[in-house]
Design an enzyme around this catalytic site. Structure first.
Site, short mmCIF file in Angstrom:
data_model
loop_
_atom_site.label_atom_id
_atom_site.label_comp_id
_atom_site.label_asym_id
_atom_site.label_seq_id
_atom_site.Cartn_x
_atom_site.Cartn_y
_atom_site.Cartn_z
N VAL A 260 2.33 14.19 -3.44
CA VAL A 260 1.84 15.11 -2.32
C VAL A 260 0.23 15.14 -2.38
O VAL A 260 -0.51 16.14 -1.89
CB VAL A 260 2.22 16.63 -2.69
CG1 VAL A 260 3.79 16.88 -2.24
CG2 VAL A 260 2.11 17.07 -4.04
N GLY B 281 -4.63 -4.32 -3.77
CA GLY B 281 -5.52 -3.30 -4.16
C GLY B 281 -4.70 -1.96 -4.27
O GLY B 281 -4.21 -1.43 -3.73
N HIS B 282 -4.73 -1.93 -5.71
CA HIS B 282 -4.09 -0.67 -6.23
C HIS B 282 -4.72 0.45 -6.65
O HIS B 282 -5.80 0.12 -7.58
CB HIS B 282 -2.95 -0.94 -7.54
CG HIS B 282 -1.83 -2.24 -6.87
ND1 HIS B 282 -1.21 -2.82 -7.71
CD2 HIS B 282 -1.70 -2.57 -5.93
CE1 HIS B 282 -0.46 -3.73 -7.21
NE2 HIS B 282 -0.83 -3.46 -5.97
N ASP C 131 0.89 -1.27 0.02
CA ASP C 131 0.12 0.03 -0.07
C ASP C 131 0.80 1.20 -0.01
O ASP C 131 0.47 2.37 0.55
CB ASP C 131 -1.03 0.06 1.11
CG ASP C 131 -1.66 -1.36 1.21
OD1 ASP C 131 -2.18 -1.58 0.24
OD2 ASP C 131 -2.05 -1.72 2.27
N GLN D 140 1.83 -6.14 -3.47
CA GLN D 140 2.26 -6.26 -2.01
C GLN D 140 3.65 -5.37 -1.69
O GLN D 140 3.86 -4.28 -2.32
CB GLN D 140 2.46 -7.74 -1.59
CG GLN D 140 1.33 -8.42 -1.37
CD GLN D 140 0.78 -8.94 -2.57
OE1 GLN D 140 1.32 -9.47 -3.43
NE2 GLN D 140 -0.52 -8.62 -2.88
N LYS E 277 2.01 2.19 -5.16
CA LYS E 277 2.40 1.63 -6.55
C LYS E 277 1.49 2.10 -7.42
O LYS E 277 2.00 2.26 -8.70
CB LYS E 277 2.71 0.02 -6.23
CG LYS E 277 3.79 -0.42 -5.05
CD LYS E 277 3.57 -1.64 -4.83
CE LYS E 277 2.24 -2.37 -4.24
NZ LYS E 277 2.08 -2.17 -2.93
P1 GDP Z 1 -0.75 0.47 -3.44
O1 GDP Z 1 -1.37 -1.07 -3.11
O2 GDP Z 1 0.87 0.51 -3.19
O3 GDP Z 1 -1.07 0.77 -5.10
O4 GDP Z 1 -1.41 1.58 -2.80
P2 GDP Z 1 -2.84 1.66 -2.30
O5 GDP Z 1 -3.65 2.14 -3.48
O6 GDP Z 1 -3.39 0.58 -1.63
O7 GDP Z 1 -2.84 2.81 -1.25
C1 GDP Z 1 -2.44 4.13 -1.55
C2 GDP Z 1 -3.30 5.12 -1.23
O8 GDP Z 1 -2.89 6.48 -1.17
C3 GDP Z 1 -4.36 5.23 -2.34
O9 GDP Z 1 -5.88 5.72 -1.89
C4 GDP Z 1 -3.89 6.32 -3.23
O10 GDP Z 1 -4.89 7.10 -3.93
C5 GDP Z 1 -3.38 7.35 -2.22
N1 GDP Z 1 -2.07 8.05 -2.56
C6 GDP Z 1 -1.06 7.70 -3.34
N2 GDP Z 1 0.01 8.77 -3.20
C7 GDP Z 1 -0.34 9.66 -2.69
C8 GDP Z 1 0.04 10.67 -1.89
O11 GDP Z 1 1.34 11.17 -2.36
N3 GDP Z 1 -0.80 11.51 -0.88
C9 GDP Z 1 -1.76 11.25 -0.76
N4 GDP Z 1 -2.55 11.99 0.07
N5 GDP Z 1 -2.47 10.02 -1.09
C10 GDP Z 1 -1.74 9.20 -2.05
P1 IMO Z 2 -1.06 -4.11 -2.49
O1 IMO Z 2 -0.40 -4.62 -3.48
C1 IMO Z 2 -0.80 -4.59 2.08
C2 IMO Z 2 -1.08 -8.65 3.73
C3 IMO Z 2 -2.18 -9.12 4.37
C4 IMO Z 2 -1.67 -10.29 5.34
C5 IMO Z 2 -0.68 -10.94 4.61
C6 IMO Z 2 -0.94 -12.19 4.04
O2 IMO Z 2 -2.12 -3.46 -2.10
O3 IMO Z 2 0.10 -3.27 -1.54
P2 IMO Z 2 -2.52 -12.61 1.98
O4 IMO Z 2 -3.99 -12.53 1.83
O5 IMO Z 2 -1.61 -12.38 0.82
O6 IMO Z 2 -2.34 -14.26 2.21
O7 IMO Z 2 -2.23 -11.97 3.48
O8 IMO Z 2 -0.07 -9.97 3.59
N1 IMO Z 2 -1.07 -8.15 2.31
C7 IMO Z 2 -1.12 -6.76 1.98
N2 IMO Z 2 -0.83 -5.92 2.76
N3 IMO Z 2 -1.01 -4.47 0.82
C8 IMO Z 2 -1.07 -5.60 0.01
O9 IMO Z 2 -1.27 -5.44 -1.18
C9 IMO Z 2 -1.30 -6.71 0.55
N4 IMO Z 2 -1.38 -8.13 -0.06
C10 IMO Z 2 -1.31 -8.76 1.04
O10 IMO Z 2 -3.05 -7.96 5.09
O11 IMO Z 2 -1.03 -9.28 6.60
MG MG Z 3 -2.92 -1.61 -1.74
#
Ligand code: GDP
Ligand code: IMO
Ligand code: MG
Length: 424
Positions: A414, A39-40, A12, A224, A15
């Site tokens: 940002v 979840g991207h 999270d 991840q 990415k």
């Molecule tokens: P990922 O799994 O690495 O793709 O990240 P996620 O999408 O799960 O979580 C990142 C969250 O931060 C999302 O809701 C993005 O829209 C948000 N986000 C990404 N970059 C920034 C940033 O620089 N600032 C803020 N406030 N939000 C961001």
């Molecule tokens: P993205 O790509 C954050 C974590 C789960 C748990 C561990 C094992 O959005 O960054 P699993 O279901 O893979 O067997 O769970 O890994 N986990 C993540 N945490 N972002 C993710 O993906 C994750 N995918 C798995 O919360 O701790």
């Molecule tokens: Mg994510």
């Protein structure tokens, strides 16, 4: 130019946003590991896309998207994503390719994931219950695995499913006292998956190498984060794949020497979902402030994310094993208005100062962070486009991160929008 984008913390990191931005300069975007546990998030104007299986470059209509061999494909989620995008006039015909070697997540994997987690009680891993661990376990075990290519031979698949479901039902009923599942129901679903997904299914390794030979540029998207890597993360509180950049080659069939740049994505603080050691965790007002301001709730499960200070020991480790060239530092805006900001630059473990991250969970659990404390800033930075226009204390924070992790921070987030990005 081929690029790999990978998370350097516990997932999270942002990415999705970085891949969406860099997709503009690449022809083909490849997801190489994990499954619908990811979840991207991609924000385009007023639209927000939460992608679980499709590569984050998919919202750009000119990109070609590949789901490579080491991804575990959850067909229900994938079909839902394809349909949701089609409704927004983003069509995937002719530009989505799924590896015939990718393994398929079926309902019994999710059931197994849930039953095992429930049975572990307080020792549970805190998985996403998306069937990831059981599906990868079946892949490694070989005899009970289903690949995308199996969907092409439904008669053989029906036989195979009978054997597998019989075996799974023994586990469900005798070990967990749970309801048995129906092989026929699963087979009918597979028939539907075949009709929807086989048109996209090819040998992606051949496709990618032919594309590279033809001069196309590839962007490889990790899921991840490095600290959740099965072999190099905080085992057993990890996911079931090589989610660091070390998994890229096996996951896509592209050797590391063909990749020109490895970009590590981090947040300006740290988060973790699920169980496991987290030395810089702030289970207090600071953590709650970050959670609220950064909207730190899981994209996949909605769970509140555990929040803490930036851990430079952990990130240095991830950058080292990942061969990281440069770093994207996201969510700098989330730290605004904090009076002081901390960076963990070393740990104390059993009285000794440690700077090389111990992935060993027992040792890591004993780590006491040694922090450098910096003054915060109060100015809103959400619209800043130039590094030099950031408040001086925000600049100092970025520079200290660079100094400790020994990698340049070339991108700064940002805000969630594409435009809320500083390039250096
Ligand atoms: P990922 O799994 O690495 O793709 O990240 P996620 O999408 O799960 O979580 C990142 C969250 O931060 C999302 O809701 C993005 O829209 C948000 N986000 C990404 N970059 C920034 C940033 O620089 N600032 C803020 N406030 N939000 C961001
Ligand atoms: P993205 O790509 C954050 C974590 C789960 C748990 C561990 C094992 O959005 O960054 P699993 O279901 O893979 O067997 O769970 O890994 N986990 C993540 N945490 N972002 C993710 O993906 C994750 N995918 C798995 O919360 O701790
Ligand atoms: Mg994510």
């Amino acid at each position: 130019m081929n690029t790999c984008v990978v998370g350097l913390q516990w997932g999270d990191e942002g990415k999705g946003k970085i891949v969406d931005i860099l997709a503009e300069q690449h022809d083909i975007i490849v997801r190489y590991s994990g499954g619908a546990n990811a979840g991207h998030t991609v924000v385009v104007g007023d639209d927000k896309f939460a992608l679980h299986i499709l590569p984050s470059g998919v919202v750009r209509p000119d990109t070609i998207c590949v789901i490579a061999n080491a991804v575990v494909v959850d067909p229900d989620t994938l079909i839902k994503e394809i349909d949701a995008l089609t409704q927004k006039n983003i069509t995937l015909t002719g530009r989505l390719f799924i590896s015939e070697s990718a393994h398929v997540v079926l309902d019994y994997h999710k059931t197994e994931d849930q039953l095992r987690e429930e049975s572990l009680g307080k020792n549970k891993i805190g998985t996403t219950i998306r069937g990831i661990g059981p599906c990868y376990a079946d892949k490694v075990g070989r005899s009970h695995a289903i690949r995308m290519s199996d969907l092409a031979n439904l008669a053989a698949l029906q036989d195979k499913l009978k054997t597998i479901v019989e075996y799974k039902n023994k586990i469900f009923t005798s070990l967990y006292n749970a309801e048995p599942i129906s092989a026929d129901e699963i087979f009918e679903k597979c028939r539907f998956y075949a009709s929807r997904l086989l048109p996209f299914t090819i040998d992606t390794t051949e496709f990618l190498h032919k594309s590279i030979a033809a001069g196309k540029s590839i962007l490889l998207e990790g899921a991840q984060g490095t600290l959740l890597d099965l072999d190099h993360g905080t085992f057993p509180y990890v996911t079931s794949s090589n989610s660091s950049s070390l998994g890229m080659s096996a996951g896509s069939g592209i050797p590391a020497r063909m990749v020109d740049k490895f970009i590590g994505v981090v947040k300006a603080y740290a988060t973790r979902v699920g169980a496991g050691p987290f030395p810089t965790e702030q289970d207090n007002d600071v953590g709650q402030y970050i959670r609220d301001r950064g909207n730190e709730y899981g994209t996949t499960t909605g769970r509140p994310r555990r929040c803490g200070w930036f851990d430079a020991v952990a990130v240095s480790y991830s950058a080292t094993i990942g061969g990281i060239d440069s770093v994207a530092l996201m969510h700098l805006d989330t730290l605004t208005d904090l009076e002081e900001i901390k960076i963990c630059k070393a740990y104390k473990i059993e009285g000794k100062v440690v700077t090389f991250f111990p992935a060993n969970t027992e040792r890591l659990s004993q780590a006491i962070p040694i922090y450098e404390t910096l003054p915060g800033w109060g100015e809103d930075i959400a619209e800043v486009n130039d590094f030099d226009d950031l408040p001086i204390d925000a600049q100092h924070f970025v520079c200290l991160v660079e100094e400790i992790i020994k990698r340049p921070v070339t991108i700064i987030g940002v805000g969630p929008k594409r435009s809320q990005t500083i390039f250096r």
